[in-house]
Design a protein around this motif. Structure first.
Motif, short mmCIF file in Angstrom:
data_model
loop_
_atom_site.label_atom_id
_atom_site.label_comp_id
_atom_site.label_asym_id
_atom_site.label_seq_id
_atom_site.Cartn_x
_atom_site.Cartn_y
_atom_site.Cartn_z
N PHE A 219 0.83 -1.21 0.00
CA PHE A 219 0.00 0.00 0.00
C PHE A 219 0.86 1.26 0.00
CE2 PHE A 219 -3.57 -2.74 0.89
CZ PHE A 219 -4.60 -2.09 0.23
N ASP A 220 1.99 1.22 0.70
CA ASP A 220 2.91 2.38 0.69
C ASP A 220 3.45 2.61 -0.72
OD1 ASP A 220 2.55 2.77 3.39
OD2 ASP A 220 4.42 1.78 3.97
N GLU A 221 3.76 1.52 -1.43
CA GLU A 221 4.30 1.63 -2.79
C GLU A 221 3.24 2.11 -3.79
OE1 GLU A 221 5.88 -2.24 -3.60
OE2 GLU A 221 7.59 -1.95 -2.25
N MET A 222 1.96 1.82 -3.51
CA MET A 222 0.89 2.21 -4.43
C MET A 222 0.66 3.72 -4.43
SD MET A 222 -2.17 -0.49 -4.08
CE MET A 222 -1.80 -2.00 -3.25
N SER A 223 0.91 4.33 -3.30
CA SER A 223 0.61 5.76 -3.19
C SER A 223 1.49 6.39 -2.13
CB SER A 223 -0.87 5.94 -2.81
OG SER A 223 -1.13 7.30 -2.55
N GLN A 224 1.77 7.67 -2.33
CA GLN A 224 2.55 8.41 -1.35
C GLN A 224 1.71 8.73 -0.12
OE1 GLN A 224 5.74 8.70 -1.87
NE2 GLN A 224 5.47 7.74 -3.86
N PRO B 252 -9.14 5.30 3.59
CA PRO B 252 -9.60 4.12 2.84
C PRO B 252 -8.51 3.06 2.67
CG PRO B 252 -10.42 6.10 1.80
CD PRO B 252 -9.44 6.54 2.86
N ARG B 253 -7.31 3.48 2.35
CA ARG B 253 -6.22 2.51 2.17
C ARG B 253 -5.90 1.79 3.47
NH1 ARG B 253 -4.33 6.60 -1.40
NH2 ARG B 253 -4.60 5.88 -3.53
N ARG B 254 -5.90 2.53 4.58
CA ARG B 254 -5.66 1.90 5.88
C ARG B 254 -6.76 0.90 6.21
NH1 ARG B 254 -4.41 7.07 7.22
NH2 ARG B 254 -6.34 7.33 8.38
N LEU B 255 -8.02 1.27 5.93
CA LEU B 255 -9.14 0.36 6.20
C LEU B 255 -9.04 -0.92 5.37
CD1 LEU B 255 -12.17 2.85 6.39
CD2 LEU B 255 -11.14 1.56 8.28
N ILE B 256 -8.69 -0.77 4.10
CA ILE B 256 -8.54 -1.94 3.23
C ILE B 256 -7.42 -2.83 3.76
CG2 ILE B 256 -7.91 -2.74 0.91
CD1 ILE B 256 -9.18 -0.06 -0.12
N ALA B 257 -6.28 -2.24 4.06
CA ALA B 257 -5.14 -3.02 4.56
C ALA B 257 -5.49 -3.73 5.86
CB ALA B 257 -3.93 -2.11 4.77
N GLU B 258 -6.13 -3.04 6.79
CA GLU B 258 -6.48 -3.65 8.07
C GLU B 258 -7.45 -4.81 7.89
OE1 GLU B 258 -7.89 -0.30 10.35
OE2 GLU B 258 -5.87 0.56 10.48
#
Length: 145
Positions: free
Chosen positions: A13-18, A23-29
Motif C-alpha cells: 500500500f505504501d508503494e501504491m501511493s505516497q 480508505p487505504r488503511r481500512l482496506i489493509a487492516e
C-alpha cells in the motif's frame, strides 16, 4: 498469519501511493484480518463491509487496490467451476486451490506439474512458459454426504 504478510500488505500500500489515506488503511487492516482468519472474499463483499466503516469509500478504490495486490502476488484469485471468483491472502508461496462445486469451500494444495512437463508443453506449442495456474474442482466430503 505471519508478521511478514502484514508487513508486505502495508509495504504494498505504501508503494501504491505516497499518501496514507483512511480508505487505504481500512482496506489493509481488513485484509490482514482476512489473512489471519484464512477466509476468502469477493471485492464487492469487501467494499460493502468497508462502507459500513466509511460510507464514502469508493468502489473503484477497493477494486483497484485488490487488483494491485493480486499483481504483486499478495492475493490469490480463486476461480470456481461456475465462473465466479474470490480472493484470498495466501502468503506468497506457490500453490494451487481445490474448490468445492457445491459450497465453494477452498483448500490450498501443495501440488504442481513437474518442470519437465511444463517444458514439454512449451516445446510442443513453441511457447516460453512464464507461469501457470491450475484450477481443481470437486465436491467436498460434507457436500457428498
Amino acid at each position: 498469519m505471519s508478521k511478514e504478510i502484514t508487513d508486505k500488505i502495508y509495504t504494498a500500500f505504501d508503494e501504491m501511493s505516497q499518501r496514507s489515506t483512511r480508505p487505504r488503511r481500512l482496506i489493509a487492516e481488513r485484509l490482514i484480518q482476512l489473512a489471519n482468519s484464512g477466509h476468502d472474499f469477493t471485492t464487492d463483499d469487501l467494499w460493502q463491509e468497508l462502507r459500513s466503516l466509511d460510507p464514502k469509500i469508493g468502489r473503484a478504490t477497493v477494486f483497484r487496490s485488490i487488483e494491485k495486490l493480486v499483481d504483486k502476488g499478495l492475493l490469490d484469485r480463486i476461480e470456481f467451476a461456475d465462473g465466479t471468483h474470490h480472493y484470498r491472502v495466501c502468503g506468497g508461496t506457490h500453490h494451487h486451490h481445490l474448490t468445492c462445486t457445491q459450497c465453494h469451500r477452498v483448500v490450498e494444495v501443495d501440488l504442481c506439474l513437474p518442470t519437465e512437463q511444463l517444458n514439454a508443453i512449451g516445446n510442443q506449442t513453441h511457447f516460453k512458459i512464464e507461469g501457470h495456474s491450475l484450477s481443481l474442482f470437486g465436491r467436498c466430503e460434507t457436500c457428498r454426504s
